[in-house]
Design a protein around this motif. Structure first.
Motif, PDB file in Angstrom:
ATOM      1  N   ILE A 201      42.149  50.118  21.717  1.00  0.00           N
ATOM      2  CA  ILE A 201      43.585  50.157  22.013  1.00  0.00           C
ATOM      3  C   ILE A 201      44.275  49.056  21.025  1.00  0.00           C
ATOM      4  O   ILE A 201      45.323  49.508  20.423  1.00  0.00           O
ATOM      5  N   ALA A 235      45.585  45.268  23.719  1.00  0.00           N
ATOM      6  CA  ALA A 235      45.832  46.301  24.643  1.00  0.00           C
ATOM      7  C   ALA A 235      47.232  46.016  25.506  1.00  0.00           C
ATOM      8  O   ALA A 235      47.946  47.124  25.698  1.00  0.00           O
ATOM      9  N   LEU A 253      48.049  54.858  23.743  1.00  0.00           N
ATOM     10  CA  LEU A 253      47.565  55.127  25.126  1.00  0.00           C
ATOM     11  C   LEU A 253      47.040  56.536  25.472  1.00  0.00           C
ATOM     12  O   LEU A 253      46.079  56.814  26.322  1.00  0.00           O
TER      13      LEU A 253
END
Length: 334
Positions: A201, A235, A253
């Motif tokens: 991410i 993230a 996401l």
């Protein structure tokens, strides 16, 4: 009777350790898995194995000193850590997060504390902690999935820990979800953790900020929160940008959540668990990540398996590995 029970708890306890590349946690654990005391300090892995183990010994001594009444003798130490382990010998054969190769953790701690020491994979230990003293308690079939720097896990099936021939079972992050995908350092291609971990991410977010800088575009909330610096993106920053309505961050996401769902469908089909426990820092992102995961499971998982499983968040949090490592030692001695 109550006084007698308290006495037993004071004398019969174990130490559980979660040894990570950034921090290490030690906890004083009663036989029922309850935490009596715990403490966490930085690992400072760059100082080398000898220095880290010396600091770990001091950390263990600190939690031992916190025993109620100062009484009791530690009966065993369980150590949970990442990397390739020789659990029979208590040796970390290779741990890239620590920079270790062939470090005899168990013998060092056993010599210092004159007790048995057990070494276990960190995700496996966390699974045991949740199974025996957390969200999986009472379930003979549960899986623990940690979504963090990478993706790992532990498997309980038929009331037994599935460890594998050399305790490396549960490498859920290295299930391939794309046969033509990215090359993983493990040697496989398209590994789940390349698409759905906290690192993945953050990498996608950094790529977006870098592209925005090259095109002189605004880049939205994610670029603003990063100060235009891709190296600051992780993230948590992507999640913060998504919470502000950043479309690019929300898309990152969503894609990661769907990738996680694809991997979990295969795991569900293989193991047919009753409970899936989600832990690790990235799991705290919540619905923006886990909602898309559930969508994929609803779309692709066999109904007879999907309808029997429930997804829950870790009850023990960052203590799960330490609790599980200690409880594995309890089981060894019974």
């Amino acid at each position: 009777m109550g006084e007698e029970k308290q006495d037993v708890l004071l004398r019969d306890y174990y130490v559980g350790v979660d040894l990570g590349g950034t921090k290490m946690l030690a906890a004083l654990i009663a036989e029922d898995g309850s935490i009596i005391a715990k403490e966490e300090i930085p690992t400072l892995a760059k100082q080398g194995a000898e220095a880290v183990l010396d600091r770990l010994g001091s950390l263990i001594e600190s939690v031992l000193a916190a025993a109620p009444g100062g009484r009791g003798v530690v009966r065993g130490i369980g150590v949970a850590t990442a990397g390739t382990l020789d659990t029979a010998k208590g040796v970390v054969t290779l741990a890239s997060n620590l920079g270790w190769r062939d470090v005899a953790v168990a013998s060092v701690l056993s010599d210092r504390f004159a007790c048995a020491v057990r070494l276990e994979n960190d995700a496996t230990a966390a699974a045991v902690g949740e199974w025996l003293a957390g969200e999986g308690e009472g379930s003979p079939d549960c899986i623990f999935v940690t979504i963090s720097t990478g993706i790992g896990g532990g498997i309980i099936s038929g009331g037994r820990l599935i460890a594998g021939v050399n305790h490396n079972a549960g490498e859920l992050g290295h299930i391939s979800i794309d046969g033509n995908g990215m090359l993983c350092p493990c040697g496989n291609v398209g590994c789940l953790e390349l698409y759905a971990s906290g690192t993945a991410i953050g990498r996608r977010g950094a790529e977006h900020v870098r592209r925005a800088a090259e095109s002189a575009g605004s880049g939205g909330a994610l670029t603003r929160l990063a100060g235009g610096d891709p190296n600051r993106v992780d993230a948590r920053l992507v999640a913060a940008a998504a919470a502000e309505g950043d479309a690019e961050a929300s898309g990152i996401l969503r894609e990661a959540g769907r990738a996680l769902g694809v991997g979990l469908v295969s795991i569900l089909h293989l193991l047919n668990p009753q409970v899936v426990i989600l832990g690790g820092g990235a799991s705290h992102i919540g619905e923006p990540l886990l909602g898309p995961m559930r969508e994929v499971i609803a779309e692709r998982c066999l109904p007879s398996i999907r309808e029997q499983v429930r997804f829950v968040s870790s009850a023990l949090g960052s203590s799960a590995g330490a609790v599980g490592a200690a409880l594995l030692m309890v089981r060894d001695q019974k």
